[in-house]
Design a protein around this motif. Structure first.
Motif, PDB file in Angstrom:
ATOM      1  N   GLU A 193       0.727  -0.971  -0.024  1.00  0.00           N
ATOM      2  CA  GLU A 193       0.022   0.009   0.065  1.00  0.00           C
ATOM      3  C   GLU A 193       0.685   1.296   0.042  1.00  0.00           C
ATOM      4  OE1 GLU A 193      -3.171  -0.210  -0.590  1.00  0.00           O
ATOM      5  OE2 GLU A 193      -3.017  -2.561  -0.350  1.00  0.00           O
ATOM      6  N   GLY A 194       1.915   1.058   0.676  1.00  0.00           N
ATOM      7  CA  GLY A 194       2.923   2.267   0.737  1.00  0.00           C
ATOM      8  C   GLY A 194       3.623   2.609  -0.361  1.00  0.00           C
ATOM      9  N   VAL A 195       3.945   1.640  -1.161  1.00  0.00           N
ATOM     10  CA  VAL A 195       4.598   1.532  -2.568  1.00  0.00           C
ATOM     11  C   VAL A 195       3.587   2.092  -3.653  1.00  0.00           C
ATOM     12  CG1 VAL A 195       5.367   0.254  -4.390  1.00  0.00           C
ATOM     13  CG2 VAL A 195       5.910  -0.567  -2.090  1.00  0.00           C
ATOM     14  N   TRP A 196       2.373   1.701  -3.316  1.00  0.00           N
ATOM     15  CA  TRP A 196       1.200   2.258  -4.251  1.00  0.00           C
ATOM     16  C   TRP A 196       1.048   3.916  -3.984  1.00  0.00           C
ATOM     17  CZ3 TRP A 196      -2.854   0.306  -7.433  1.00  0.00           C
ATOM     18  CH2 TRP A 196      -3.260  -0.673  -7.636  1.00  0.00           C
ATOM     19  N   GLU A 197       1.102   4.276  -2.726  1.00  0.00           N
ATOM     20  CA  GLU A 197       1.000   5.654  -2.777  1.00  0.00           C
ATOM     21  C   GLU A 197       2.340   6.421  -3.151  1.00  0.00           C
ATOM     22  OE1 GLU A 197      -0.797   8.968  -0.910  1.00  0.00           O
ATOM     23  OE2 GLU A 197      -1.575   6.963  -1.207  1.00  0.00           O
ATOM     24  N   VAL A 198       3.347   5.913  -2.982  1.00  0.00           N
ATOM     25  CA  VAL A 198       4.514   6.702  -3.377  1.00  0.00           C
ATOM     26  C   VAL A 198       4.560   6.671  -4.829  1.00  0.00           C
ATOM     27  CG1 VAL A 198       7.162   6.646  -3.630  1.00  0.00           C
ATOM     28  CG2 VAL A 198       6.107   6.109  -1.114  1.00  0.00           C
ATOM     29  N   ALA A 199       4.088   5.434  -5.542  1.00  0.00           N
ATOM     30  CA  ALA A 199       4.261   5.355  -6.878  1.00  0.00           C
ATOM     31  C   ALA A 199       3.276   6.455  -7.551  1.00  0.00           C
ATOM     32  CB  ALA A 199       4.084   3.935  -7.388  1.00  0.00           C
ATOM     33  N   THR A 200       2.261   6.668  -6.887  1.00  0.00           N
ATOM     34  CA  THR A 200       1.323   7.649  -7.091  1.00  0.00           C
ATOM     35  C   THR A 200       1.577   9.175  -7.279  1.00  0.00           C
ATOM     36  OG1 THR A 200      -0.773   6.079  -6.327  1.00  0.00           O
ATOM     37  CG2 THR A 200      -1.110   8.648  -6.839  1.00  0.00           C
ATOM     38  N   HIS A 201       2.273   9.448  -6.160  1.00  0.00           N
ATOM     39  CA  HIS A 201       2.701  10.801  -6.051  1.00  0.00           C
ATOM     40  C   HIS A 201       4.203  11.321  -6.350  1.00  0.00           C
ATOM     41  CE1 HIS A 201      -1.328  11.474  -4.398  1.00  0.00           C
ATOM     42  NE2 HIS A 201      -1.170  10.297  -3.434  1.00  0.00           N
ATOM     43  N   CYS A 202       5.167  10.300  -6.336  1.00  0.00           N
ATOM     44  CA  CYS A 202       6.439  10.821  -6.320  1.00  0.00           C
ATOM     45  C   CYS A 202       7.121   9.489  -6.873  1.00  0.00           C
ATOM     46  CB  CYS A 202       6.972  11.220  -5.184  1.00  0.00           C
ATOM     47  SG  CYS A 202       8.594  12.326  -5.202  1.00  0.00           S
ATOM     48  N   PRO A 203       6.778   8.976  -7.936  1.00  0.00           N
ATOM     49  CA  PRO A 203       7.265   7.759  -8.575  1.00  0.00           C
ATOM     50  C   PRO A 203       8.876   7.411  -8.606  1.00  0.00           C
ATOM     51  CG  PRO A 203       6.169   9.011 -10.250  1.00  0.00           C
ATOM     52  CD  PRO A 203       6.062   9.651  -9.105  1.00  0.00           C
ATOM     53  N   ALA A 204       9.543   8.613  -9.038  1.00  0.00           N
ATOM     54  CA  ALA A 204      11.118   8.518  -9.123  1.00  0.00           C
ATOM     55  C   ALA A 204      11.841   8.353  -8.184  1.00  0.00           C
ATOM     56  CB  ALA A 204      11.410   9.840 -10.095  1.00  0.00           C
ATOM     57  N   ILE A 205      11.312   8.499  -6.628  1.00  0.00           N
ATOM     58  CA  ILE A 205      12.255   8.372  -5.769  1.00  0.00           C
ATOM     59  C   ILE A 205      12.513   6.912  -5.245  1.00  0.00           C
ATOM     60  CG2 ILE A 205      11.698  10.569  -4.791  1.00  0.00           C
ATOM     61  CD1 ILE A 205       9.970   9.106  -2.561  1.00  0.00           C
ATOM     62  N   VAL A 206      11.867   5.980  -5.956  1.00  0.00           N
ATOM     63  CA  VAL A 206      11.858   4.533  -5.522  1.00  0.00           C
ATOM     64  C   VAL A 206      12.564   3.444  -6.672  1.00  0.00           C
ATOM     65  CG1 VAL A 206      10.466   2.516  -4.726  1.00  0.00           C
ATOM     66  CG2 VAL A 206       9.920   4.759  -4.137  1.00  0.00           C
ATOM     67  N   ASP A 207      13.401   2.824  -6.149  1.00  0.00           N
ATOM     68  CA  ASP A 207      14.143   1.659  -7.079  1.00  0.00           C
ATOM     69  C   ASP A 207      12.908   0.443  -6.893  1.00  0.00           C
ATOM     70  OD1 ASP A 207      15.383  -0.649  -8.227  1.00  0.00           O
ATOM     71  OD2 ASP A 207      17.216   0.014  -7.358  1.00  0.00           O
ATOM     72  N   TYR A 208      11.966   0.390  -7.749  1.00  0.00           N
ATOM     73  CA  TYR A 208      10.692  -0.688  -7.603  1.00  0.00           C
ATOM     74  C   TYR A 208      11.325  -2.108  -7.487  1.00  0.00           C
ATOM     75  CZ  TYR A 208       7.979   3.497  -7.815  1.00  0.00           C
ATOM     76  OH  TYR A 208       7.327   4.732  -7.574  1.00  0.00           O
ATOM     77  N   ALA A 209      12.441  -2.242  -8.417  1.00  0.00           N
ATOM     78  CA  ALA A 209      12.808  -3.834  -8.307  1.00  0.00           C
ATOM     79  C   ALA A 209      13.619  -3.883  -7.421  1.00  0.00           C
ATOM     80  CB  ALA A 209      13.975  -3.816  -9.751  1.00  0.00           C
ATOM     81  N   ALA A 210      14.264  -3.100  -6.651  1.00  0.00           N
ATOM     82  CA  ALA A 210      14.907  -3.488  -5.158  1.00  0.00           C
ATOM     83  C   ALA A 210      13.827  -3.579  -4.210  1.00  0.00           C
ATOM     84  CB  ALA A 210      16.007  -2.366  -4.828  1.00  0.00           C
ATOM     85  N   VAL A 211      12.708  -2.713  -4.198  1.00  0.00           N
ATOM     86  CA  VAL A 211      11.956  -2.918  -3.250  1.00  0.00           C
ATOM     87  C   VAL A 211      10.992  -4.125  -3.421  1.00  0.00           C
ATOM     88  CG1 VAL A 211       9.595  -1.783  -2.367  1.00  0.00           C
ATOM     89  CG2 VAL A 211      11.480  -0.372  -2.865  1.00  0.00           C
ATOM     90  N   ARG A 212      10.766  -4.309  -4.634  1.00  0.00           N
ATOM     91  CA  ARG A 212       9.936  -5.852  -4.836  1.00  0.00           C
ATOM     92  C   ARG A 212      10.966  -6.982  -4.378  1.00  0.00           C
ATOM     93  NH1 ARG A 212       7.711  -7.827 -10.693  1.00  0.00           N
ATOM     94  NH2 ARG A 212       7.106  -9.860  -9.930  1.00  0.00           N
ATOM     95  N   GLN A 213      11.980  -6.916  -4.687  1.00  0.00           N
ATOM     96  CA  GLN A 213      13.096  -8.194  -4.239  1.00  0.00           C
ATOM     97  C   GLN A 213      13.198  -8.220  -2.594  1.00  0.00           C
ATOM     98  OE1 GLN A 213      12.941  -9.815  -7.004  1.00  0.00           O
ATOM     99  NE2 GLN A 213      14.820 -10.691  -6.371  1.00  0.00           N
ATOM    100  N   LEU A 226      10.909  -7.247  -0.562  1.00  0.00           N
ATOM    101  CA  LEU A 226       9.643  -7.753  -0.021  1.00  0.00           C
ATOM    102  C   LEU A 226       9.800  -9.288  -0.279  1.00  0.00           C
ATOM    103  CD1 LEU A 226       7.252  -4.617  -0.748  1.00  0.00           C
ATOM    104  CD2 LEU A 226       8.104  -5.275   1.547  1.00  0.00           C
ATOM    105  N   LEU A 227       9.990  -9.430  -1.271  1.00  0.00           N
ATOM    106  CA  LEU A 227       9.762 -10.918  -1.660  1.00  0.00           C
ATOM    107  C   LEU A 227      10.722 -11.900  -0.597  1.00  0.00           C
ATOM    108  CD1 LEU A 227       9.761 -11.314  -5.633  1.00  0.00           C
ATOM    109  CD2 LEU A 227       7.964 -12.108  -4.062  1.00  0.00           C
ATOM    110  N   ALA A 228      11.860 -11.269  -0.212  1.00  0.00           N
ATOM    111  CA  ALA A 228      12.807 -11.821   0.508  1.00  0.00           C
ATOM    112  C   ALA A 228      12.278 -11.969   2.020  1.00  0.00           C
ATOM    113  CB  ALA A 228      14.187 -10.935   0.516  1.00  0.00           C
ATOM    114  N   LEU A 229      11.488 -11.046   2.094  1.00  0.00           N
ATOM    115  CA  LEU A 229      10.741 -11.283   3.537  1.00  0.00           C
ATOM    116  C   LEU A 229       9.666 -12.406   3.721  1.00  0.00           C
ATOM    117  CD1 LEU A 229       9.771  -7.513   4.383  1.00  0.00           C
ATOM    118  CD2 LEU A 229      11.385  -8.832   5.680  1.00  0.00           C
TER     119      LEU A 229
END
Length: 163
Positions: free
Chosen positions: A137-157, A159-162
């Motif tokens: 949900e936090g990723v959705w929020e950031v991607a909606t309002h300020c998408p350039a600040i996140v490395d989505y591949a790294a965040v996805r990996q 979260l999957l690791a968790l």
């Protein structure tokens, strides 16, 4: 099929002009139909917005189902990033932004409750699964309002690791 074309036209209007540009006359014109043709499917603007929200919920449900390989949380996580990468997230932002009446968002609140309750007891670690879903949900929020600040591949990996 015509109904989806009307919904597409409404979403395009929202993206181009914001909620102030979403009128039944403008949707009919964008879709290339008469206002009466639009009214056949949607009696009023609220019905149109409700249908857009319901369609988005159905699409996200289908994305989750398409990702179901092991746990629901993994599928939810993968569907979240698919929505971001495919541009569907932008549609969510513009459609939910158009729903000025909180009642119009009731189906979305119900879907979110379902998504966040579904199958937690079947997860290997329910608490971690809940944390991952909330992080989505936090990723959705950031991607909606300020998408350039996140490395989505790294965040996805991460979260999957968790999981």
């Amino acid at each position: 099929m015509r109904r989806d074309e009307l919904l597409d036209a409404a979403e395009c209007l929202l993206e181009d002009q914001g909620s102030q540009g979403l009128t039944l006359a403008a949707v009919a014109e964008r879709a290339g139909v008469s206002k009466g043709g639009l009214l056949y499917h949607f009696a009023h603007k609220e019905a149109l917005i409700k249908a857009m929200i319901e369609r988005l919920i159905g699409e996200f449900d289908a994305m989750i189902e398409a990702q179901r390989e092991s746990t629901y949380t993994r599928a939810y996580l993968k569907a979240t990033f698919e929505a971001i990468e495919s541009g569907r997230l932008r549609r969510w932002a513009v459609v939910t932004g158009a729903a000025g009446d909180p009642e119009l968002l009731a189906p979305l609140r119900e879907a979110m409750a379902r998504w966040h309750r579904h199958g937690l007891d079947d997860e290997p670690d329910p608490r971690t699964s809940q944390i991952v879903r909330l992080a989505c949900e936090g990723v959705w929020e950031v991607a909606t309002h300020c998408p350039a600040i996140v490395d989505y591949a790294a965040v996805r990996q991460g979260l999957l690791a968790l999981l």
